[in-house]
Design a protein around this motif. Structure first.
Motif, PDB file in Angstrom:
ATOM      1  N   GLN B  93       0.837  -1.197   0.000  1.00  0.00           N
ATOM      2  CA  GLN B  93       0.000   0.000   0.000  1.00  0.00           C
ATOM      3  C   GLN B  93       0.878   1.256   0.000  1.00  0.00           C
ATOM      4  N   ASN B  94       0.298   2.359  -0.374  1.00  0.00           N
ATOM      5  CA  ASN B  94       1.030   3.616  -0.330  1.00  0.00           C
ATOM      6  C   ASN B  94       1.348   3.954   1.136  1.00  0.00           C
ATOM      7  N   PRO B  95       2.597   4.332   1.419  1.00  0.00           N
ATOM      8  CA  PRO B  95       2.995   4.540   2.819  1.00  0.00           C
ATOM      9  C   PRO B  95       2.214   5.642   3.546  1.00  0.00           C
ATOM     10  N   TYR B  96       1.607   6.534   2.776  1.00  0.00           N
ATOM     11  CA  TYR B  96       0.892   7.639   3.435  1.00  0.00           C
ATOM     12  C   TYR B  96      -0.546   7.273   3.781  1.00  0.00           C
ATOM     13  N   LEU B  97      -0.902   6.013   3.522  1.00  0.00           N
ATOM     14  CA  LEU B  97      -2.225   5.550   3.945  1.00  0.00           C
ATOM     15  C   LEU B  97      -2.133   4.979   5.363  1.00  0.00           C
ATOM     16  N   PHE B  98      -1.211   5.539   6.114  1.00  0.00           N
ATOM     17  CA  PHE B  98      -0.949   5.086   7.475  1.00  0.00           C
ATOM     18  C   PHE B  98      -1.079   6.275   8.427  1.00  0.00           C
ATOM     19  N   HIS B  99      -1.545   6.028   9.632  1.00  0.00           N
ATOM     20  CA  HIS B  99      -1.493   7.078  10.658  1.00  0.00           C
ATOM     21  C   HIS B  99      -1.157   6.460  12.006  1.00  0.00           C
ATOM     22  N   MET B 100      -0.490   7.265  12.806  1.00  0.00           N
ATOM     23  CA  MET B 100       0.005   6.744  14.073  1.00  0.00           C
ATOM     24  C   MET B 100      -0.769   7.370  15.230  1.00  0.00           C
ATOM     25  N   ALA B 101      -1.140   6.544  16.199  1.00  0.00           N
ATOM     26  CA  ALA B 101      -1.797   7.048  17.402  1.00  0.00           C
ATOM     27  C   ALA B 101      -0.791   6.950  18.539  1.00  0.00           C
ATOM     28  N   ASN B 102      -0.488   8.084  19.130  1.00  0.00           N
ATOM     29  CA  ASN B 102       0.546   8.135  20.163  1.00  0.00           C
ATOM     30  C   ASN B 102      -0.061   7.835  21.534  1.00  0.00           C
ATOM     31  N   ILE B 103      -0.039   6.555  21.922  1.00  0.00           N
ATOM     32  CA  ILE B 103      -0.638   6.216  23.223  1.00  0.00           C
ATOM     33  C   ILE B 103       0.424   5.874  24.265  1.00  0.00           C
ATOM     34  N   ARG B 104       1.687   6.112  23.945  1.00  0.00           N
ATOM     35  CA  ARG B 104       2.726   5.882  24.958  1.00  0.00           C
ATOM     36  C   ARG B 104       3.130   7.225  25.574  1.00  0.00           C
ATOM     37  N   GLU B 105       3.822   8.074  24.794  1.00  0.00           N
ATOM     38  CA  GLU B 105       4.231   9.379  25.311  1.00  0.00           C
ATOM     39  C   GLU B 105       3.036  10.210  25.782  1.00  0.00           C
ATOM     40  N   HIS B 106       1.911  10.109  25.061  1.00  0.00           N
ATOM     41  CA  HIS B 106       0.782  10.976  25.383  1.00  0.00           C
ATOM     42  C   HIS B 106      -0.262  10.321  26.293  1.00  0.00           C
ATOM     43  N   VAL B 107      -0.105   9.019  26.560  1.00  0.00           N
ATOM     44  CA  VAL B 107      -1.097   8.382  27.430  1.00  0.00           C
ATOM     45  C   VAL B 107      -0.437   7.571  28.545  1.00  0.00           C
ATOM     46  N   SER B 108       0.134   6.430  28.195  1.00  0.00           N
ATOM     47  CA  SER B 108       0.522   5.493  29.259  1.00  0.00           C
ATOM     48  C   SER B 108       1.607   6.069  30.159  1.00  0.00           C
ATOM     49  N   TRP B 109       2.473   6.889  29.606  1.00  0.00           N
ATOM     50  CA  TRP B 109       3.555   7.426  30.430  1.00  0.00           C
ATOM     51  C   TRP B 109       3.141   8.643  31.264  1.00  0.00           C
ATOM     52  N   VAL B 110       1.977   9.206  30.967  1.00  0.00           N
ATOM     53  CA  VAL B 110       1.617  10.451  31.661  1.00  0.00           C
ATOM     54  C   VAL B 110       0.325  10.349  32.467  1.00  0.00           C
ATOM     55  N   THR B 111      -0.252   9.128  32.498  1.00  0.00           N
ATOM     56  CA  THR B 111      -1.546   9.000  33.166  1.00  0.00           C
ATOM     57  C   THR B 111      -1.452   7.944  34.260  1.00  0.00           C
ATOM     58  N   SER B 112      -1.789   8.331  35.491  1.00  0.00           N
ATOM     59  CA  SER B 112      -1.623   7.379  36.590  1.00  0.00           C
ATOM     60  C   SER B 112      -2.835   6.455  36.728  1.00  0.00           C
ATOM     61  N   ASP B 113      -4.036   6.947  36.359  1.00  0.00           N
ATOM     62  CA  ASP B 113      -5.224   6.114  36.533  1.00  0.00           C
ATOM     63  C   ASP B 113      -5.428   5.235  35.304  1.00  0.00           C
ATOM     64  N   ILE B 114      -5.549   3.936  35.538  1.00  0.00           N
ATOM     65  CA  ILE B 114      -5.588   2.989  34.414  1.00  0.00           C
ATOM     66  C   ILE B 114      -6.859   3.143  33.578  1.00  0.00           C
ATOM     67  N   ASP B 115      -7.981   3.504  34.211  1.00  0.00           N
ATOM     68  CA  ASP B 115      -9.226   3.676  33.448  1.00  0.00           C
ATOM     69  C   ASP B 115      -9.185   4.955  32.622  1.00  0.00           C
ATOM     70  N   ASP B 116      -8.653   6.018  33.245  1.00  0.00           N
ATOM     71  CA  ASP B 116      -8.491   7.267  32.492  1.00  0.00           C
ATOM     72  C   ASP B 116      -7.601   7.042  31.279  1.00  0.00           C
ATOM     73  N   ALA B 117      -6.533   6.281  31.521  1.00  0.00           N
ATOM     74  CA  ALA B 117      -5.580   6.034  30.437  1.00  0.00           C
ATOM     75  C   ALA B 117      -6.239   5.227  29.323  1.00  0.00           C
ATOM     76  N   THR B 118      -7.019   4.214  29.695  1.00  0.00           N
ATOM     77  CA  THR B 118      -7.687   3.381  28.697  1.00  0.00           C
ATOM     78  C   THR B 118      -8.643   4.229  27.861  1.00  0.00           C
TER      79      THR B 118
END
Lengths: 159, 666
Positions: B93-118
């Motif tokens: 497929q064309n490489p630009y038919l891709f998108h990234m969701a940042n759930i490490r730097e912007h979620v798991s590493w900065v959120t202490s509550d597991i439900d909030d993070a989910t």
């Protein structure tokens, strides 16, 4: 009993400064309010006023715009243009009945993870005190006409 | 919102990142949620998406499930966007038919509550799923890369980089702020831990640079402006007047000898103020380029116009030249280069802000750099370690961590001070036989042969006292302390306050970002860490790249570094620069703005907004026209177009609208 208000906040951050600050906050394991959802644009100058109105219409209780500090823009001066639009936009959202405090612009550089944490927490508190955005359905956004959408033929760029 | 074009079939991959994500949010819940989103064909969890099996899974699924869009929810796109774009491409497929969701730097590493993070992760994944449906096939923009490299800063890092690239046959411009190459290393006598002579390893390199057919040295000059972009930088260099015509000067010293000042009278910058120079001088005998400099601040001709100008006579008569030109003006030199290496070095901490250590108050309190000049055989004392009154010290105290590891000043460890303090301790003991006391917080000697060097110093009988020094004072309370400088420190190993009388105090000052690092950063469009060091693109994976493509960093401008590390980094930066220029072209993000001529009303709003003058007005068609080669893809014009005639590839309005809608779903 009424459920505790957990606001949704949209962050539209520039790729080079504020988005990196959010990455750095992660790398530094800083904990901050989980209300912020970030959309990345290349420059704060890209932010179309309708992005903000659309976000409010679609469920945001607050919108945080983030760019590089004045003089530090990766594209020389896009952040100044963002600032000009922001000042006007504050007035426009007022006309839609949206409290001006629900929109905030901050200059956060790639190394200012702590500022990002502080601003996010502060802004979340502000929005919590303002409560949910009322009458969001009244917001008119000429976002885009779905019927106009057609297959976008890629334009190949040859060297 | 459902896009009206080809039916999207989206594959969503949620990464555990080992435990980085999986331990902080409920990944299976996010996967289940993703599979309910519109257009999602499959949603999967995997331990390490970036590893080979993860990428293979994407490729396989694209083929088996006929996927035409891919979302990976893992780390920051700054880290792995290119990895997954390539996997998408390899899957057909064309490489630009891709998108990234940042759930490490912007979620798991900065959120202490597991439900909030989910919950937040679900929002971010749905944002990406909504957005990717509107993605389009694109081709990267190819741009030619010029073959020249600009190296900024002529210390050991810049010299190494210039030589490495020059030796590969490429043209190098080496710009240095001072009148000579060499940087800090030229001031040292010996280098740790091998104690080889700094001059003997540096000056031959400086000469090679001077004689290199591919290297053009521009000294006494600073880069004042950089325009253009990766592959095609246009650089303006401001060259200050040295009042000596470089092509005429042969470095014969006739002007220096015949200056109306019979003896040197002014503090020498190169000697860190402990030696003197005349208004006309050559910083040190091995200077490269070896041209004289006239300092207009101290030269009588500049002050009164009434000097006898014996220097000019000397130049004419002794050297048969006419090199001195009091009317020389600042010059602007324009250069073009494909890549830039910034190696502007560091500045030593100024201990005058710590009055308790008495630098400037007591004449025998020196900074380590001043002592470097003192022990240097080419220095003002010919390498003799002497006190201000000319006598040899019988005892010397070296205070470590001055300005470093100190919350009042700089928090960081300057990395080189322990080792250079050991070196100075050895040299001082060798030259004077004095008792040397090191006051340290912790001894930090990691490095090849470094710990062994520390061991050797212990055996030599150098004293080590563990404790941060409270003050240096001349207030004697015992007869032994009379006429001495007393170092007062708590010895934390024996738990008592000690007073050590010494003749000489050396302050092991730390390293700081250069004085003009802020300006340099702006000129080259780089980022800085909070402390002011230039920021690398990734601390581990891209340590010499910056966030500006085509601009690389080397040496101590990136953080405290010793000579071996600076050299290694310079060679790494050279390799990166050469990768770029050798290939001859670069593929840029296809995120340029495009105009829909049928919608453009010709209102001119966008024209004034473009900082790169990429937009012009076509009078015949009455529409704005974007020159894609000049567009850098900021999107400022897109955000301003009242007719919605401009859109930005990769950041189309509808992509962002869709993403915002998705982000707000849960």
């Amino acid at each position: 009993m009424e459920e505790k208000f957990n606001p949704k906040i949209i962050g539209i951050f520039c790729n080079w400064c504020t988005y990196l600050a959010a990455d750095l906050a992660g790398i530094s394991r800083m904990q901050y309010a989980a209300n912020l959802r970030i959309s990345r644009v290349m420059c704060s100058g890209r932010v179309h006023p309708e992005f903000v109105l659309w976000a409010f219409k679609k469920g945001a209780d607050g919108v945080l715009l983030g760019g590089c500090h004045p003089g530090d823009c990766h594209y020389i001066e896009g952040n100044y243009k963002a600032l000009r639009r922001y000042i006007l936009l504050k007035k426009v959202i007022g006309q839609f009945g949206i409290d001006e405090r629900r929109l905030r612009l901050e200059w956060i550089s790639g190394s200012e993870a702590d500022k990002l944490r502080r601003v996010t927490n502060e802004f979340t508190e502000t929005i919590k005190s303002l409560g949910p955005l009322p009458n969001r359905d009244d917001i008119e956004v000429d976002a885009f006409d779905e019927s106009e959408l057609k297959i976008v033929e890629p334009e190949y760029v040859t060297s | 919102m459902i896009p009206a074009f080809e039916e999207p079939r989206i594959g969503v991959y949620v990464c555990d990142c080992g435990t980085n994500i999986a331990s902080k949010l409920h990944v299976p819940e996010v996967v289940d949620y993703a599979s309910t989103l519109p257009n999602v064909t499959i949603a999967k969890e995997y331990k390490y998406m970036c590893a080979d099996p993860g990428q293979l899974m994407i490729k396989k699924d694209i083929r088996e499930h006929n996927l035409n869009r891919v979302v990976v929810a893992s780390c920051s796109p700054h880290l792995h966007e290119s990895t997954f774009r390539k996997a998408t491409l390899d899957g057909g497929q064309n490489p630009y038919l891709f998108h990234m969701a940042n759930i490490r730097e912007h979620v798991s590493w900065v959120t202490s509550d597991i439900d909030d993070a989910t919950n937040k992760a679900k929002a971010i994944v749905s944002g990406a799923v909504y957005r990717v449906a509107y993605h389009e096939s694109l081709e990267p923009q190819k741009v030619d890369v010029r073959p020249e490299v600009l190296v900024v800063g002529g210390g050991i890092a810049g010299i190494t980089a210039a030589l490495t690239i020059g030796n590969s046959g490429k043209k190098v411009y080496l710009v240095e702020k001072e009148s000579t190459l060499g940087g800090h290393m030229a001031k040292f006598d010996k280098t740790f831990p091998t104690l080889d002579c700094a001059s003997c390893i540096l000056t031959p390199k400086m000469t090679s640079v001077k004689n290199h057919p591919n290297i053009e040295i521009i000294t006494f000059a600073e880069v004042s402006e950089v325009s253009g972009f990766v592959g095609n930088f246009h650089i303006k260099v401001k060259k200050r007047p040295r009042y000596v015509i470089e092509d005429e000067c042969i470095g014969c010293y006739a002007c220096v000898e015949q200056c109306v000042y019979k003896v040197p009278k002014f503090l020498s910058e190169f000697d860190e103020g402990i030696g003197l120079r005349k208004p006309v001088y050559i910083p040190f005998p091995q200077a490269v380029p070896n041209y004289a400099v006239i300092d207009p601040e101290t030269c009588i001709e500049f002050k009164s116009n009434k000097c006898k100008k014996t220097c000019v006579t000397a130049c004419n008569e002794v050297a048969g030249r006419d090199a001195i030109d009091f009317n020389q003006k600042e010059e602007i030199i324009e250069l073009d280069a494909g890549a830039i290496i910034v190696s502007t070095g560091f500045k030593a901490f100024n201990p005058d802000v710590m009055p308790q250590y008495g630098h400037t108050r007591y004449e025998n309190v020196y900074t380590s750099l001043e002592v470097e000049r003192l022990v240097n055989s080419a220095g003002p004392t010919g390498g003799e370690v002497i006190l201000k009154d000319g006598s040899k010290p019988e005892s010397v105290g070296i205070i470590h961590c001055v300005g470093s590891r100190d919350k009042n000043h700089n928090k960081w460890c300057s990395k080189v001070c322990c080792m250079y303090s050991l070196k100075l301790a050895h040299l001082i003991k060798e030259r004077t036989g004095a008792e040397v006391y090191n006051f340290y917080i912790d001894m930090r000697t990691p490095g090849k042969g470094y710990e062994e060097f520390y061991e050797k110093l212990l055996e030599e009988g150098t004293h080590f006292i563990r404790g941060k020094v409270a003050e240096v004072t001349d207030w004697a309370i015992t007869p032994q302390e009379e006429g001495k400088l007393v170092i007062r420190a708590e010895d934390t190993l024996i738990g008592t306050v000690r007073r050590i009388p010494v003749d000489m105090v050396v302050l092991a000052v730390g390293l700081e970002p250069g004085k003009d690092a802020g300006d340099i950063r702006r000129i080259f469009n780089m980022s800085c860490s909070e402390e002011g060091w230039f920021l690398e693109r990734h601390p581990k994976l891209a340590p010499v790249s910056t966030f500006t493509d085509g601009v690389f960093i080397a040496g101590a401008c990136q953080g405290p570094k010793d000579i071996p590390e600076s050299v290694a980094q310079a060679q790494a930066a050279s390799a990166e620069a050469m990768c770029l220029i050798d290939k001859g072209f670069i593929e840029l993000e296809p995120n340029v703005a495009v105009i829909d001529e049928t919608r453009c009303s010709g209102c001119h709003v966008c024209l004034g907004l473009c900082p790169y003058t990429a937009i012009t007005y076509n009078k015949e068609k009455e529409v704005a026209v974007i020159n894609e080669a000049l567009c850098k893809g900021c999107g400022t014009c897109v955000g301003a177009c009242p007719s919605k005639a401009i859109n930005q590839r990769l950041f189309r309005d509808e992509q962002i609208f869709a993403e915002l809608e998705g982000l707000l779903l849960v």
